[in-house]
Design a protein around this motif. Sequence first.
Motif, PDB file in Angstrom:
ATOM      1  N   TRP A 262       0.877  -1.171   0.011  1.00  0.00           N
ATOM      2  CA  TRP A 262      -0.025  -0.027   0.002  1.00  0.00           C
ATOM      3  C   TRP A 262       0.937   1.242  -0.107  1.00  0.00           C
ATOM      4  N   SER A 263       1.773   1.240   0.802  1.00  0.00           N
ATOM      5  CA  SER A 263       2.608   2.531   1.072  1.00  0.00           C
ATOM      6  C   SER A 263       4.195   2.196   1.006  1.00  0.00           C
ATOM      7  N   SER A 264       4.911   3.351   0.671  1.00  0.00           N
ATOM      8  CA  SER A 264       6.289   3.209   0.589  1.00  0.00           C
ATOM      9  C   SER A 264       7.274   4.516   0.767  1.00  0.00           C
ATOM     10  N   ILE A 265       8.243   4.593   1.091  1.00  0.00           N
ATOM     11  CA  ILE A 265       9.290   5.712   1.235  1.00  0.00           C
ATOM     12  C   ILE A 265      10.259   5.601  -0.078  1.00  0.00           C
ATOM     13  N   ASP A 266      10.520   6.588  -0.860  1.00  0.00           N
ATOM     14  CA  ASP A 266      11.251   6.316  -1.760  1.00  0.00           C
ATOM     15  C   ASP A 266      12.582   7.498  -1.458  1.00  0.00           C
ATOM     16  N   LEU A 267      13.735   6.985  -1.132  1.00  0.00           N
ATOM     17  CA  LEU A 267      14.813   7.857  -0.805  1.00  0.00           C
ATOM     18  C   LEU A 267      15.937   8.165  -1.654  1.00  0.00           C
ATOM     19  N   TYR A 268      16.479   9.185  -2.228  1.00  0.00           N
ATOM     20  CA  TYR A 268      17.502   9.669  -2.991  1.00  0.00           C
ATOM     21  C   TYR A 268      18.621  10.289  -2.426  1.00  0.00           C
TER      22      TYR A 268
ATOM     23  N   THR B 134      24.688  -0.092   0.591  1.00  0.00           N
ATOM     24  CA  THR B 134      24.130  -1.311   0.360  1.00  0.00           C
ATOM     25  C   THR B 134      22.533  -1.549   1.046  1.00  0.00           C
ATOM     26  N   ALA B 135      21.502  -1.667   0.164  1.00  0.00           N
ATOM     27  CA  ALA B 135      20.332  -1.834   1.147  1.00  0.00           C
ATOM     28  C   ALA B 135      20.232  -3.205   1.781  1.00  0.00           C
ATOM     29  N   SER B 136      19.527  -3.088   2.983  1.00  0.00           N
ATOM     30  CA  SER B 136      19.416  -4.327   3.580  1.00  0.00           C
ATOM     31  C   SER B 136      18.163  -3.886   4.695  1.00  0.00           C
ATOM     32  N   GLY B 137      17.505  -5.313   5.294  1.00  0.00           N
ATOM     33  CA  GLY B 137      16.488  -5.047   6.036  1.00  0.00           C
ATOM     34  C   GLY B 137      15.054  -5.410   5.612  1.00  0.00           C
ATOM     35  N   PRO B 138      13.823  -5.855   6.210  1.00  0.00           N
ATOM     36  CA  PRO B 138      12.948  -5.940   5.703  1.00  0.00           C
ATOM     37  C   PRO B 138      12.208  -4.862   5.036  1.00  0.00           C
ATOM     38  N   GLY B 139      11.777  -5.157   3.992  1.00  0.00           N
ATOM     39  CA  GLY B 139      10.913  -4.172   2.904  1.00  0.00           C
ATOM     40  C   GLY B 139      12.092  -3.196   2.395  1.00  0.00           C
ATOM     41  N   VAL B 140      13.134  -3.417   2.494  1.00  0.00           N
ATOM     42  CA  VAL B 140      14.035  -2.428   2.074  1.00  0.00           C
ATOM     43  C   VAL B 140      14.682  -2.952   0.716  1.00  0.00           C
ATOM     44  N   THR B 141      14.512  -2.053  -0.373  1.00  0.00           N
ATOM     45  CA  THR B 141      15.293  -2.525  -1.870  1.00  0.00           C
ATOM     46  C   THR B 141      15.890  -1.323  -2.489  1.00  0.00           C
ATOM     47  N   LYS B 142      16.686  -1.783  -3.182  1.00  0.00           N
ATOM     48  CA  LYS B 142      17.610  -0.469  -3.817  1.00  0.00           C
ATOM     49  C   LYS B 142      17.468  -0.725  -5.582  1.00  0.00           C
ATOM     50  N   ASP B 143      17.350   0.448  -6.015  1.00  0.00           N
ATOM     51  CA  ASP B 143      17.725   0.511  -7.611  1.00  0.00           C
ATOM     52  C   ASP B 143      18.826   0.625  -7.947  1.00  0.00           C
ATOM     53  N   VAL B 144      19.689  -0.161  -8.199  1.00  0.00           N
ATOM     54  CA  VAL B 144      21.108  -0.168  -8.844  1.00  0.00           C
ATOM     55  C   VAL B 144      21.402   1.010  -9.651  1.00  0.00           C
ATOM     56  N   GLU B 145      20.628   1.151 -10.607  1.00  0.00           N
ATOM     57  CA  GLU B 145      20.897   2.255 -11.641  1.00  0.00           C
ATOM     58  C   GLU B 145      20.781   3.636 -11.170  1.00  0.00           C
ATOM     59  N   SER B 146      19.668   3.723 -10.434  1.00  0.00           N
ATOM     60  CA  SER B 146      19.457   5.226  -9.985  1.00  0.00           C
ATOM     61  C   SER B 146      20.114   5.552  -8.405  1.00  0.00           C
ATOM     62  N   GLY B 147      20.372   4.451  -7.956  1.00  0.00           N
ATOM     63  CA  GLY B 147      20.688   4.487  -6.400  1.00  0.00           C
ATOM     64  C   GLY B 147      19.572   4.571  -5.264  1.00  0.00           C
ATOM     65  N   LYS B 148      18.408   4.778  -6.046  1.00  0.00           N
ATOM     66  CA  LYS B 148      17.059   5.045  -5.105  1.00  0.00           C
ATOM     67  C   LYS B 148      16.879   3.827  -4.077  1.00  0.00           C
ATOM     68  N   ILE B 149      16.689   4.142  -2.961  1.00  0.00           N
ATOM     69  CA  ILE B 149      16.213   3.059  -1.735  1.00  0.00           C
ATOM     70  C   ILE B 149      14.777   3.248  -1.573  1.00  0.00           C
ATOM     71  N   SER B 150      14.051   2.252  -1.663  1.00  0.00           N
ATOM     72  CA  SER B 150      12.615   2.137  -1.173  1.00  0.00           C
ATOM     73  C   SER B 150      12.472   1.259  -0.098  1.00  0.00           C
ATOM     74  N   VAL B 151      11.650   1.828   0.874  1.00  0.00           N
ATOM     75  CA  VAL B 151      11.043   1.194   2.221  1.00  0.00           C
ATOM     76  C   VAL B 151       9.798   1.040   2.116  1.00  0.00           C
ATOM     77  N   GLU B 152       9.288  -0.324   2.119  1.00  0.00           N
ATOM     78  CA  GLU B 152       8.061  -0.578   2.113  1.00  0.00           C
ATOM     79  C   GLU B 152       7.393  -0.563   3.273  1.00  0.00           C
ATOM     80  N   LEU B 153       6.613   0.305   3.686  1.00  0.00           N
ATOM     81  CA  LEU B 153       6.080   0.745   5.206  1.00  0.00           C
ATOM     82  C   LEU B 153       5.731  -0.643   6.005  1.00  0.00           C
ATOM     83  N   ALA B 154       4.793  -1.349   5.628  1.00  0.00           N
ATOM     84  CA  ALA B 154       4.108  -2.321   6.112  1.00  0.00           C
ATOM     85  C   ALA B 154       5.069  -3.259   6.632  1.00  0.00           C
TER      86      ALA B 154
END
Length: 241
Positions: free
Chosen positions: A137-143, A151-171
């Motif tokens: 439902w909801s996420s935070i995108d960090l730039y 290096t992205a790590s943790g539950p719900g945390v992913t990284k877009d390698v090309e842009s460097g954006k890290i997304s945190v799926e809140l739930a």
Amino acid sequence: MEKKNTMLLTVIAVATLLVAVVGATFAYFSITATGTGETSATISAQKIGTATISTVEDNKTLTLSLTADDMAFSNANTKYYATPNGTGNKKEEKKYDIANITYTGGENGVSYECPVDVEISASGSMVTPPSLLQKGWSSIDLYGDAVSLSTASGPGVTKDVESGKISVELAEALGETAQGKKVTLKGKTRVTGGEEDPKTILQAVVWLENKNEEQATIANKDLKITIEVKPGIEACTLVTD
């Protein structure tokens, strides 16, 4: 001979800003024992500067309030975006500056990588225990530097390698006990001597999507996400490449 190149971070408070100061001397030591039982040392210190991390106070808490109409099926597939103080157009995607860094007094062209902690916490009626948020439902995108060099790590945390954006799926990241819980992302940022203008090291977008599913539980509820950048506990390291 032991060579050390370190810069330590400490925290001070100035007015309403969170300020981190990098300001220790680094040197290499040549220690020689003499025949008299005395020890002599020569020290060669390199020029070091001061780096200041400041939180953008107006933007550090992003708020989203949703009405029953926002979450109606007629608005399915619509994304809503949190804004400072919950004001402004919640249908407009905008990156908000969260933290800046200024580096002064360092040797021109010499760079350091400094560890930072990106701290995320949630509050509001959407996450009052138990949390009403469901996965997807909801996420935070960090730039920015504070996350793109990490290096992205943790539950719900992913990284877009090309842009460097890290997304945190809140739930997934916050779980059912989201209220009062703090998620910390370990990152780092780079400073280079000669750079005197402030540089933005973290931007954020907080969004929630009206999915084509039952979401009546979050109608007429609000979500507040607070994001801060703080200095890590380890020393800064000299960039040699």
